[in-house]
Structure formats: structure tokens, C-alpha cells
Scaffold this active site. Structure first.
Site, short mmCIF file in Angstrom:
data_model
loop_
_atom_site.label_atom_id
_atom_site.label_comp_id
_atom_site.label_asym_id
_atom_site.label_seq_id
_atom_site.Cartn_x
_atom_site.Cartn_y
_atom_site.Cartn_z
N LYS A 90 0.83 -1.21 0.00
CA LYS A 90 0.00 0.00 0.00
C LYS A 90 0.86 1.26 0.00
O LYS A 90 0.55 2.22 -0.71
CB LYS A 90 -0.97 -0.01 1.17
N LYS A 98 -7.06 -9.16 -15.11
CA LYS A 98 -7.95 -9.33 -13.96
C LYS A 98 -8.93 -8.16 -13.89
O LYS A 98 -8.52 -7.00 -14.02
CB LYS A 98 -7.08 -9.36 -12.69
N LYS A 115 -11.16 -2.47 -10.25
CA LYS A 115 -11.54 -1.06 -10.41
C LYS A 115 -10.32 -0.21 -10.74
O LYS A 115 -10.45 0.85 -11.34
CB LYS A 115 -12.31 -0.54 -9.21
#
Ligand code: ADP
Ligand code: TRP
Length: 320
Positions: free
Chosen positions: A110, A189, A192
Site C-alpha cells: 500500500k 484481472k 476497479k
């Protein structure tokens, strides 16, 4: 068997989320005492806009209820309605070696993506452990990316039990290896982050536009086609019976059918599959008091367990 899982409220859900996460969660409610929560404390590590967090939490609640979470079978709640998990997280934190968190991939991934390296983001696996241990769940169904966090949970539960005496149940992860990756419009894949999704609550023209955008090869109408390498067929398979799949595959191989026809048939399948859920979602959205009641009842059930666990843990640790 007690089953618990959490989902971050992270935007509009797509067909990949549906087959990869929602459908398995909905099926699990038949297999034991199920707890499912909307991880809004966790989402705060990345979403710091109050209105957006509130709206996304409501959207996810509507999505899951519309898709088949049955409040009679699953305690469905907002994480923030069970604040006991924070006290539990502290009791676990003091036993959590820094190295255990430093090894977690999710923090590294992240921050590499540009998300601010806050203490909350770093300590997030400890809060996740508290979510799981608070209700003493035996089984935690998660995607592969979350397996490490369940291992941290087991480690912390064992440390606590060894230090203070048996308080926590040691949970097992249940990894959904069997769910294939759902491909997006471009064959990568569906995600979003790649703008290649088909949203499950899209309908009418916007839905048609997305389906027509699915990338295919440039074979002519009369050419034989290969269903096994086609994105349209890969998505069709998710919605069709074995017989329907065999029928369409035969027409691919025979030639004389264009991709437009296959797309139209896929569109009909998607539309028919989600139509009852769209209807249910509209009904739910028109009765937010009911949705709020469901979440409150779920939270009451989870809180009762969390309070009981916390009482034992506090006593064991010398706070009472
Ligand atoms: P996105 O990639 O769109 O950001 P998330 O990472 O928020 O999706 O995923 C939420 C859940 O949905 C996870 O449990 C993940 O395993 C599942 N999921 C997401 N995309 C897919 C996909 N294309 N195929 C199967 N499962 C998926
Ligand atoms: N960390 C999980 C995710 O990002 C969500 C989550 C929070 C969770 N607490 C949990 C999942 C407890 C299972 C159990 O997807």
C-alpha cells in the site's frame, strides 16, 4: 462452527467482486453461525473524507443485502458499531513484536502505491486480529492477500493465551483458492484500478456499452473461433449452465457467428442474473430504516460476544 469475515467499503462492486467474494460469503451463511462486517475503521486508513466513507458504507450494506445476505442467518454489521475491538487491539498490541508487522506485505504494497504510511495502516493487522478474536470465530474466509493477516491473528492469540491463560479460540483461514480470477473487458484481472469492470448494478444502456467494449480478436464473421481464448466466453461461462456453454462453444467453433452475437447473449445473461438483485436493492434503498435496523441488530449480536471476550481478556491481563 463460527465464521467471520470483513469487507472494506471500497467503491462500486463489479462482477469480479461478486464471484470472488460476495457469492462465497453468501454461500457460507448456510454452513455455520456467520458474522460479516463492513470494515469502516479499516477503510479510514485510505478514505479520510467523512461523507465518502459514510456513503460507501451504505452502498456496501445495500449491495450485500440485495445480493443475498440474509440477516436471519448472518449477523451483518458495521465495524464501528463494535468499538470493543479497539480495547482488544490494545491488549494484543502490547504482545505484538514489531517484526511481525514489519513482515506484512499489505503495508509495503500500500505504501508503494502512494498511500500514506500512518501508524493505523501499519498496525492494521492487529485491529484485524481483534475483529476475529472478539467473536471467537473458528473460520475466517478471505482472499489469498489476507492470509498473512490471519496468520498474525493466530500468532497473537497464541501469545496471549501463553502469557495470560486460555482466552482466545485459534482461528483457521479458509482461502478461496478455487475461485478463478474473473477477467475484465481487456482480459486482465477485472479490477476497479484498471477501468475494465462491469458493475453488478449497472443496467440498460451503460451496461450494454460495457459489454460491447469487451476486447475480442479480429476474426471475420464466417471464421471458426476459439471459445477458450475469448473474454466474452470466459464471462459467459460464469452465468451459463453446462449445456448453454457447450451450445455457444459449438457455435464459436462452427464459424458463421460474430462476436456481436456472443456479446448480446452475454448481456442477456448478466441482465437476467442481476435483475432480481437490482429490484431488491431499489426496495432496500427506499427503506433505509430497515437497513439500519439490520445493521444495529447485527452489531448487538457481535457486541454481546465482543464484550464477553473482552471481560475475560481484561481479567486475565490484570485490568480487573
Ligand atoms: P479491486 O481489484 O477491484 O480493487 P478489491 O481488491 O477491492 O477489488 O477486491 C475485493 C474482493 O473481491 C477481494 O476478496 C478479491 O479477492 C475479490 N476480487 C476482486 N477482483 C476480482 C476478480 N477479478 N476475480 C475474482 N475475485 C476478485
Ligand atoms: N483486511 C480485510 C480486507 O482488506 C478486511 C478485514 C478487516 C477482515 N477485518 C477482517 C477480513 C477480519 C476478515 C476478518 O479485505
Amino acid at each position: 462452527m463460527r465464521i467471520l469475515s470483513g469487507i472494506q467499503p471500497s467503491g462500486k462492486l463489479h462482477i469480479g467482486n461478486y464471484f470472488g467474494m460476495m457469492k462465497p460469503a453468501i454461500e457460507l451463511q448456510e454452513q455455520g453461525e456467520a458474522y460479516l462486517f463492513i470494515a469502516n475503521y479499516h477503510a479510514m486508513t485510505t478514505v479520510q473524507d467523512a461523507a465518502a466513507l459514510r456513503a460507501m458504507t451504505t452502498e456496501v450494506a445495500l449491495d450485500f443485502l440485495a445480493c443475498g445476505i440474509d440477516p436471519a442467518k448472518t449477523a451483518f454489521y458495521r465495524q464501528s458499531d463494535v468499538p470493543e475491538v479497539h480495547e482488544l487491539a490494545w491488549l494484543l498490541s502490547v504482545l505484538c513484536p514489531m517484526g511481525l508487522l514489519e513482515r506484512c506485505h499489505s503495508f509495503k504494497d500500500k505504501t508503494a502505491k502512494g498511500i500514506a504510511a500512518s501508524h493505523g495502516l501499519f498496525a492494521y493487522p492487529v485491529l484485524m486480529a481483534a475483529d476475529i478474536l472478539a467473536v471467537n470465530s473458528n473460520v475466517v474466509p478471505v482472499g489469498r492477500d489476507q492470509k498473512q493477516h490471519v496468520e498474525v491473528t493466530r500468532d497473537l492469540a497464541i501469545r496471549f493465551n501463553n502469557t495470560y491463560g486460555e482466552v482466545f479460540t485459534i482461528p483457521e483461514p479458509s482461502i478461496r483458492e478455487s475461485v478463478a480470477v474473473v477477467p475484465g473487458l481487456d482480459g486482465q484481472k477485472m479490477s476497479k484500478s484498471y477501468d475494465n469492470t462491469i458493475e453488478i448494478f449497472a443496467e440498460g444502456k451503460p451496461l450494454k456499452k460495457r459489454v460491447m467494449k469487451i476486447v475480442t480478436d479480429s476474426k471475420e464473421l464466417e471464421d471458426p473461433k476459439d471459445p477458450d481464448t475469448c473474454n466474452v466466453f470466459a464471462l459467459f461461462k460464469l452465468f451459463a449452465s453446462g449445456e448453454e456453454q457447450a451450445g455457444l462453444a459449438a457455435r464459436y467453433r462452427a464459424g458463421g457467428m460474430g462476436y456481436g452475437t456472443a456479446k448480446t447473449e452475454l448481456l442477456e445473461k448478466i441482465d437476467a442474473h442481476f435483475a432480481p438483485m437490482r429490484e431488491r436493492r431499489r426496495e432496500l434503498a427506499a427503506d433505509m430504516d430497515h437497513v439500519e435496523d439490520v445493521l444495529r441488530e447485527g452489531a448487538a449480536k457481535a457486541s454481546a460476544l465482543a464484550r464477553e471476550t473482552l471481560r475475560k481478556a481484561r481479567r486475565a491481563a490484570g485490568l480487573e
